[in-house]
Write an enzyme that holds these catalytic residues in place. Structure first.
Site, PDB file in Angstrom:
ATOM      1  N   LYS A  77       4.974   6.231 -10.225  1.00  0.00           N
ATOM      2  CA  LYS A  77       5.279   5.421  -9.037  1.00  0.00           C
ATOM      3  C   LYS A  77       6.718   5.643  -8.609  1.00  0.00           C
ATOM      4  O   LYS A  77       7.632   5.602  -9.436  1.00  0.00           O
ATOM      5  CB  LYS A  77       5.108   3.924  -9.336  1.00  0.00           C
ATOM      6  CG  LYS A  77       3.703   3.509  -9.684  1.00  0.00           C
ATOM      7  CD  LYS A  77       3.629   2.020  -9.980  1.00  0.00           C
ATOM      8  CE  LYS A  77       2.217   1.612 -10.354  1.00  0.00           C
ATOM      9  NZ  LYS A  77       2.116   0.172 -10.639  1.00  0.00           N
ATOM     10  N   TYR A 134       5.533   1.629  -2.576  1.00  0.00           N
ATOM     11  CA  TYR A 134       5.605   2.627  -3.631  1.00  0.00           C
ATOM     12  C   TYR A 134       4.565   3.714  -3.416  1.00  0.00           C
ATOM     13  O   TYR A 134       3.432   3.457  -3.064  1.00  0.00           O
ATOM     14  CB  TYR A 134       5.482   2.003  -5.029  1.00  0.00           C
ATOM     15  CG  TYR A 134       4.311   1.087  -5.249  1.00  0.00           C
ATOM     16  CD1 TYR A 134       3.164   1.545  -5.888  1.00  0.00           C
ATOM     17  CD2 TYR A 134       4.352  -0.241  -4.833  1.00  0.00           C
ATOM     18  CE1 TYR A 134       2.090   0.706  -6.116  1.00  0.00           C
ATOM     19  CE2 TYR A 134       3.287  -1.088  -5.056  1.00  0.00           C
ATOM     20  CZ  TYR A 134       2.154  -0.604  -5.695  1.00  0.00           C
ATOM     21  OH  TYR A 134       1.088  -1.433  -5.907  1.00  0.00           O
ATOM     22  N   ASP A 166      -3.048 -11.605 -13.346  1.00  0.00           N
ATOM     23  CA  ASP A 166      -1.807 -11.440 -14.107  1.00  0.00           C
ATOM     24  C   ASP A 166      -1.547 -12.586 -15.074  1.00  0.00           C
ATOM     25  O   ASP A 166      -0.762 -12.438 -16.009  1.00  0.00           O
ATOM     26  CB  ASP A 166      -0.617 -11.256 -13.161  1.00  0.00           C
ATOM     27  CG  ASP A 166      -0.633  -9.894 -12.493  1.00  0.00           C
ATOM     28  OD1 ASP A 166      -1.340  -8.997 -12.982  1.00  0.00           O
ATOM     29  OD2 ASP A 166       0.066  -9.731 -11.475  1.00  0.00           O
ATOM     30  N   HIS A 221       1.585  -3.853 -14.335  1.00  0.00           N
ATOM     31  CA  HIS A 221       0.377  -3.085 -14.093  1.00  0.00           C
ATOM     32  C   HIS A 221       0.563  -1.622 -14.477  1.00  0.00           C
ATOM     33  O   HIS A 221       1.669  -1.092 -14.454  1.00  0.00           O
ATOM     34  CB  HIS A 221      -0.001  -3.149 -12.608  1.00  0.00           C
ATOM     35  CG  HIS A 221      -0.186  -4.536 -12.107  1.00  0.00           C
ATOM     36  ND1 HIS A 221       0.173  -4.917 -10.843  1.00  0.00           N
ATOM     37  CD2 HIS A 221      -0.694  -5.646 -12.690  1.00  0.00           C
ATOM     38  CE1 HIS A 221      -0.106  -6.206 -10.662  1.00  0.00           C
ATOM     39  NE2 HIS A 221      -0.632  -6.666 -11.777  1.00  0.00           N
TER      40      HIS A 221
END
Length: 192
Positions: free
Chosen positions: A72, A132, A170, A62
């Protein structure tokens, strides 16, 4: 904290120093001043967590596009993951290259993934929790993905990676060759 600048420019593994005693351990897991010395000043605006019950769960790859591109800071709070970052920065020497780092709750290491990278992971243990911090809030209009199994990338996922665990989203992501040039050399928008 120990900072390891990795083979693809911009990716940094961070390992906090743990101070142990009979009760367990203590560690500083985030210090903005030290982070700024190694990756530049960042403002984190959101923190996310994901729990995966099964070993071999695959999440990703992603990313968000400019002007809402996200950096991130990824941690594994329970269990372990093989963390994957793919360089999508057009003009970067690392464009189209990927790197993996094992993040393990027992070790407490983290991975900084700057804007301009696709990110995903595979769980290496049951009952794994990943957290994250991100530098931009979630923006559905800028949320994109990359096929986790793009043969041109040939990412070395672990043998236990289970494609049946992929989300419907996904399972249907484009390959790198089909992505527009979302990012320039520095991770921002490409030059016109």
């Amino acid at each position: 904290m120990h900072f390891s600048h990795l083979a693809i420019a911009g990716l940094v593994e961070i390992t906090p120093r743990r101070i142990a005693d009979g009760r367990g351990w203590f560690a500083e897991v985030f210090r903005a001043d030290l982070l700024a010395e190694h990756i530049g000043a960042q403002i984190f605006v959101q923190e996310n967590a994901a729990f995966s019950a099964a070993t071999g769960t695959v999440r990703g790859l992603h990313f968000q596009t400019p002007p809402h591109a996200q950096g991130k800071l990824v941690s594994c709070l329970a269990g372990a993951i093989l963390d994957v970052a793919v360089d999508l920065r057009h003009g970067s020497p690392g464009f189209g290259q990927w790197l993996t780092v094992t993040l393990d709750a027992a070790k407490g290491n983290q991975l900084w993934v700057p804007p301009g990278f696709a990110h995903g992971y595979c769980t290496l243990a049951p009952d794994t929790t990943v957290a994250y911090k991100v530098t931009a809030p979630y923006s559905p209009a800028h949320d994109k993905g990359l096929a986790w199994d793009d043969p041109a990338l040939a990412i070395a996922w672990p043998a236990l990676a289970d494609p049946h665990t992929l989300s419907a989203r996904d399972r249907d992501q484009p390959r790198l060759a089909d992505l527009p040039a979302y990012f320039g050399k520095e991770g921002g928008p490409p030059c016109a």
